[in-house]
Design a protein around this motif. Structure first.
Motif, PDB file in Angstrom:
ATOM      1  N   LEU A  13       8.158 -14.243   5.464  1.00 59.56           N
ATOM      2  CA  LEU A  13       7.283 -13.125   5.826  1.00 59.56           C
ATOM      3  C   LEU A  13       5.907 -13.694   6.138  1.00 59.56           C
ATOM      4  CD1 LEU A  13       8.203 -10.586   3.006  1.00 59.56           C
ATOM      5  CD2 LEU A  13       8.993 -10.580   5.370  1.00 59.56           C
ATOM      6  N   HIS A  31       6.044 -15.915   1.555  1.00 63.83           N
ATOM      7  CA  HIS A  31       5.204 -14.815   2.036  1.00 63.83           C
ATOM      8  C   HIS A  31       3.789 -15.340   2.208  1.00 63.83           C
ATOM      9  CE1 HIS A  31       4.058 -10.285   1.681  1.00 63.83           C
ATOM     10  NE2 HIS A  31       3.622 -10.843   2.800  1.00 63.83           N
ATOM     11  N   LEU A  49       4.070 -17.970  -2.269  1.00 67.13           N
ATOM     12  CA  LEU A  49       3.198 -16.847  -1.928  1.00 67.13           C
ATOM     13  C   LEU A  49       1.808 -17.424  -1.724  1.00 67.13           C
ATOM     14  CD1 LEU A  49       2.509 -13.791  -1.729  1.00 67.13           C
ATOM     15  CD2 LEU A  49       2.042 -13.890  -4.180  1.00 67.13           C
TER      16      LEU A  49
END
Length: 62
Positions: A13, A31, A49
């Motif tokens: 993502l 992400h 992340l």
């Protein structure tokens, strides 16, 4: 901007406003939040992340 020579796995993502340099690889279940800056020739492994709110929001480019 995602450099055309960067690889982004289809399960990663990547939000708008992320910068990814040439030759960088971003793997699945990663992400990258808006504002993250990833330099050239980096390898961002699975389940990472990263956002601008984190102290390491700029990664790579020697």
């Amino acid at each position: 901007m995602i450099h055309p020579d960067a690889f982004v796995h289809d399960k990663a993502l990547v939000d708008q406003g992320v910068s990814i340099g040439a030759g960088t690889r971003v793997w699945g279940f990663t992400h990258l939040l808006s504002g993250a800056q990833i330099g050239a020739d980096c390898n961002i492994c699975e389940q990472v992340l990263q956002s601008r709110a984190m102290w390491w929001w700029v990664t790579g480019s020697r």
